[in-house]
Scaffold this active site. Structure first.
Site, PDB file in Angstrom:
ATOM      1  N   ASP A  24       0.509  -1.288  -0.247  1.00  0.00           N
ATOM      2  CA  ASP A  24       0.171  -0.127  -0.287  1.00  0.00           C
ATOM      3  C   ASP A  24       1.158   1.373  -0.214  1.00  0.00           C
ATOM      4  O   ASP A  24       1.676   1.551   0.961  1.00  0.00           O
ATOM      5  CB  ASP A  24      -0.943  -0.618   0.967  1.00  0.00           C
ATOM      6  CG  ASP A  24      -2.145   1.049   1.676  1.00  0.00           C
ATOM      7  OD1 ASP A  24      -2.215   0.775   0.554  1.00  0.00           O
ATOM      8  OD2 ASP A  24      -2.112   1.802   2.532  1.00  0.00           O
ATOM      9  N   HIS A  25       0.092   2.097  -0.937  1.00  0.00           N
ATOM     10  CA  HIS A  25       1.492   3.212  -0.986  1.00  0.00           C
ATOM     11  C   HIS A  25       3.286   3.841  -0.887  1.00  0.00           C
ATOM     12  O   HIS A  25       3.099   3.742   0.049  1.00  0.00           O
ATOM     13  CB  HIS A  25       0.884   4.679   0.043  1.00  0.00           C
ATOM     14  CG  HIS A  25      -0.762   5.063   0.395  1.00  0.00           C
ATOM     15  ND1 HIS A  25      -0.999   6.246  -0.881  1.00  0.00           N
ATOM     16  CD2 HIS A  25      -1.887   4.777   0.673  1.00  0.00           C
ATOM     17  CE1 HIS A  25      -1.994   6.078  -0.197  1.00  0.00           C
ATOM     18  NE2 HIS A  25      -2.969   5.542   0.736  1.00  0.00           N
ATOM     19  N   ASP A  73       2.172   5.271  -5.186  1.00  0.00           N
ATOM     20  CA  ASP A  73       1.950   6.131  -5.451  1.00  0.00           C
ATOM     21  C   ASP A  73       2.888   7.538  -5.391  1.00  0.00           C
ATOM     22  O   ASP A  73       3.401   8.030  -4.553  1.00  0.00           O
ATOM     23  CB  ASP A  73       1.329   6.291  -4.156  1.00  0.00           C
ATOM     24  CG  ASP A  73       0.783   7.781  -3.147  1.00  0.00           C
ATOM     25  OD1 ASP A  73       0.606   8.361  -4.499  1.00  0.00           O
ATOM     26  OD2 ASP A  73      -0.054   8.170  -2.122  1.00  0.00           O
ATOM     27  N   GLY A  88      -7.300   8.096   7.896  1.00  0.00           N
ATOM     28  CA  GLY A  88      -7.534   8.679   9.011  1.00  0.00           C
ATOM     29  C   GLY A  88      -8.791   8.382  10.101  1.00  0.00           C
ATOM     30  O   GLY A  88      -9.966   8.303   9.464  1.00  0.00           O
ATOM     31  N   GLY A 135      -8.985   6.025   2.874  1.00  0.00           N
ATOM     32  CA  GLY A 135      -9.896   6.436   3.643  1.00  0.00           C
ATOM     33  C   GLY A 135     -11.316   5.903   3.457  1.00  0.00           C
ATOM     34  O   GLY A 135     -11.927   6.816   4.153  1.00  0.00           O
ATOM     35  N   GLY A 136     -10.903   4.473   3.471  1.00  0.00           N
ATOM     36  CA  GLY A 136     -12.499   3.803   3.521  1.00  0.00           C
ATOM     37  C   GLY A 136     -12.796   3.679   4.735  1.00  0.00           C
ATOM     38  O   GLY A 136     -14.485   4.047   5.176  1.00  0.00           O
TER      39      GLY A 136
END
Ligand code: ZN
Length: 278
Positions: free
Chosen positions: A81-82, A103, A179, A207-208
């Protein structure tokens, strides 16, 4: 069963649902998320975020994610991720990750495009799927504010970006933030629909956690196929530890870890039910 990002997103597309993608920086998170997915019999994505490197190194947690995915009773993708650095991505590919997110959202368009193309070329050699980000969220992974503020993704630019890079999934910016939300997020879900139509690719919500059930449902109907969820699950674990300590004088840390794991599992089950449309 270990599957790659393309395969798992295809499963979501067939059922017109979304796959939950959870950051799992420690064993409690891995166990909680896998137990939740196996309980509901749904596919799931386990993620290592580069920002967690300082307390959960890729070389330690990476093989744990890949091995846990292989022995799971449901399809699991081990996803990076990212990732902001292609050298770091190369390490994850060697470890056996089956999905990576490059990203480059903080870079100028041309640089993001060039690096994403490189990421796709690298990942293809390993039969690994690639997610990329275009536009910028209001906050960075980890919750700190994005200096430039949010930049919503332009649907036409997204179509050109996807076509030129050959990515498998796109993370657009449409109003979510990483966050814990201080106010209820206002999402541009119509933009999601437009981007989905113009790119023809599975879309990813970052950001889910902390989004309303109604927004999840509309977002999924509009083309979201992967929903990144972590902060609220992690908070559920912290709250369980606090409650336990208020009630009794606990000696062993493993008792606290287990309390957190159970609470995170319950939270993950709730999220997965919504994402899967159960
Ligand atoms: Zn994210």
């Amino acid at each position: 069963m270990l599957v790659n990002l393309v395969e798992i997103l295809k499963m979501a597309e067939e059922k017109k649902c979304a796959i939950g993608a959870f950051n799992t920086p420690n064993l409690e998170c891995v166990n909680a998320v896998l137990a939740a997915a196996e309980e509901l019999k749904v596919p799931v994505i386990l993620m290592h975020a580069q920002i967690h490197e300082e307390f959960s190194p890729l070389e330690t947690i990476g093989p744990v994610l890949v091995q846990s995915a292989k022995s799971a009773k449901v399809p699991v993708c081990a996803h990076l991720d990212h990732c902001e650095d292609l050298g770091y991505m190369a390490k994850a590919l060697e470890i056996g990750f089956t999905g990576v997110m490059y990203d480059g959202s903080t870079l100028p368009y041309g640089e993001n495009l060039a690096n994403t193309k490189k990421a796709v070329a690298m990942a293809k050699k390993y039969n690994c799927g690639v997610e990329a980000e275009l536009g910028a969220l209001a906050s960075r992974e980890g919750g700190t504010a994005n200096a430039a503020g949010p930049v919503y993704t332009d649907p036409d630019e997204a179509a050109a970006f996807c076509e030129e890079t050959g990515i498998d999934a796109l993370a657009p910016s449409f109003g979510t933030a990483h966050g814990i939300y201080k106010a209820r997020p206002v999402l541009d879900l119509n933009r999601v629909k437009l981007i989905s139509e113009k790119t023809g690719l599975p879309l990813v919500m970052h950001g889910g956690s902390g989004v309303s059930i109604e927004d999840y449902r509309t977002g999924i109907a509009n083309g979201l196929r992967k929903i990144n969820y972590y902060s609220y699950m992690s908070k559920a674990g912290t709250n369980a530890v606090k409650e336990r300590l208020e009630k009794e004088d606990v000696t062993f840390f493993h008792d606290l870890a287990l309390a957190a794991e159970r609470a995170m599992r319950l939270d993950a089950v709730k999220a997965m039910r919504i994402f899967a449309g159960l």
